[in-house]
Design a protein around this motif. Structure first.
Motif, PDB file in Angstrom:
ATOM      1  N   VAL A  10     -19.406  12.845  73.335  1.00 18.77           N
ATOM      2  CA  VAL A  10     -19.504  12.797  74.909  1.00 18.77           C
ATOM      3  C   VAL A  10     -19.949  11.379  75.153  1.00 18.77           C
ATOM      4  O   VAL A  10     -19.284  10.849  76.016  1.00 18.77           O
ATOM      5  CB  VAL A  10     -20.705  13.588  75.054  1.00 18.77           C
ATOM      6  CG1 VAL A  10     -21.131  13.346  76.681  1.00 18.77           C
ATOM      7  CG2 VAL A  10     -20.395  15.273  75.205  1.00 18.77           C
ATOM      8  N   LEU A  11     -20.480  10.448  74.373  1.00 17.13           N
ATOM      9  CA  LEU A  11     -20.824   9.093  74.776  1.00 17.13           C
ATOM     10  C   LEU A  11     -19.539   8.300  74.623  1.00 17.13           C
ATOM     11  O   LEU A  11     -19.276   7.640  75.328  1.00 17.13           O
ATOM     12  CB  LEU A  11     -21.947   8.575  73.744  1.00 17.13           C
ATOM     13  CG  LEU A  11     -22.341   7.068  73.842  1.00 17.13           C
ATOM     14  CD1 LEU A  11     -22.878   7.042  75.226  1.00 17.13           C
ATOM     15  CD2 LEU A  11     -23.153   6.741  72.614  1.00 17.13           C
ATOM     16  N   VAL A  14     -17.591   9.247  77.825  1.00 21.45           N
ATOM     17  CA  VAL A  14     -18.254   8.439  78.969  1.00 21.45           C
ATOM     18  C   VAL A  14     -17.748   7.190  79.019  1.00 21.45           C
ATOM     19  O   VAL A  14     -17.442   6.522  79.859  1.00 21.45           O
ATOM     20  CB  VAL A  14     -19.539   8.666  78.911  1.00 21.45           C
ATOM     21  CG1 VAL A  14     -20.414   7.564  80.058  1.00 21.45           C
ATOM     22  CG2 VAL A  14     -19.941  10.178  79.360  1.00 21.45           C
ATOM     23  N   ASN A  17     -14.133   6.502  79.886  1.00 16.18           N
ATOM     24  CA  ASN A  17     -14.183   6.736  81.321  1.00 16.18           C
ATOM     25  C   ASN A  17     -14.478   5.537  81.991  1.00 16.18           C
ATOM     26  O   ASN A  17     -13.930   5.006  82.998  1.00 16.18           O
ATOM     27  CB  ASN A  17     -14.945   7.867  81.699  1.00 16.18           C
ATOM     28  CG  ASN A  17     -14.709   8.525  83.140  1.00 16.18           C
ATOM     29  OD1 ASN A  17     -13.669   8.132  83.705  1.00 16.18           O
ATOM     30  ND2 ASN A  17     -15.508   9.354  83.570  1.00 16.18           N
ATOM     31  N   VAL A  18     -15.706   4.978  81.763  1.00 12.54           N
ATOM     32  CA  VAL A  18     -16.177   3.673  82.452  1.00 12.54           C
ATOM     33  C   VAL A  18     -14.982   2.285  82.192  1.00 12.54           C
ATOM     34  O   VAL A  18     -14.878   2.044  83.272  1.00 12.54           O
ATOM     35  CB  VAL A  18     -17.436   3.312  81.871  1.00 12.54           C
ATOM     36  CG1 VAL A  18     -17.894   2.066  82.254  1.00 12.54           C
ATOM     37  CG2 VAL A  18     -18.703   4.459  82.319  1.00 12.54           C
TER      38      VAL A  18
END
Length: 175
Positions: A10-11, A14, A17-18
């Motif tokens: 998940v990290l 993320v 995505n950033v």
């Protein structure tokens, strides 16, 4: 162990995505800047076309610095006939032609009293007649403001460029 692996996944998602959002933001911003520059240049071109022609911008003169002179009587001016017209001669009757003059300009000191006394009335009427007679009935009916601007320009050439400020025609009748 599964929870830690899932947290790391998940990290990582993320973080990806950033990064992708940042890349997309920079590419959209640069395109947006180019689009804004294009829109500004088109708007400035359109703004130039809406200004008065001739490259001169008329400055505002306060009402206290204006003097007015009215042409006496009506002016009947023959209009230009065009092919396909009904064959009849057409006329325009101008009633109430008035000029405003800027009293602070040097030309007013030279010509102002003579103009208001009517000494140049015949010359000014001749200029008005020569300008208006070059136009057709349709032009006089549809776009008389352009004709007024043309009259003003021609009368200004008789005197000082800044001396005559404006023209007002209170009544006109096309026959």
């Amino acid at each position: 162990m599964k929870k830690n692996l899932l947290s790391v996944l998940v990290l990582a998602l993320v973080l990806v995505n950033v990064i992708l959002s940042a890349v997309m933001m920079f590419s959209v911003l640069s395109t947006n800047k180019k689009t804004a520059a294009l829109v500004n240049s088109v708007a400035s071109i359109l703004n130039l076309e809406t200004e008065k022609t001739g490259g001169e911008e008329q400055q505002e003169v306060p009402m206290s610095d204006l003097a007015f002179w009215n042409l006496e009587g009506k002016m009947t001016i023959p209009l230009k006939n065009v092919e396909g017209d009904d064959g009849k001669p057409h006329f325009i009757v101008l009633d109430g032609v008035a000029f405003s003059m800027n009293t602070k300009e040097k030309g007013y000191k030279t010509y102002g009293e003579d103009v208001t006394a009517g000494n140049y009335a015949s010359v000014i009427m001749d200029q008005i007649t020569s300008v208006v007679s070059q136009h057709t009935v349709e032009e006089c009916t549809n776009d008389f403001d352009a004709i007024k601007d043309e009259i003003l320009k021609e009368v200004k050439t008789l005197f000082d460029k800044e001396f005559i400020y404006g023209i007002a025609i209170s009544g006109r009748q096309v026959q």
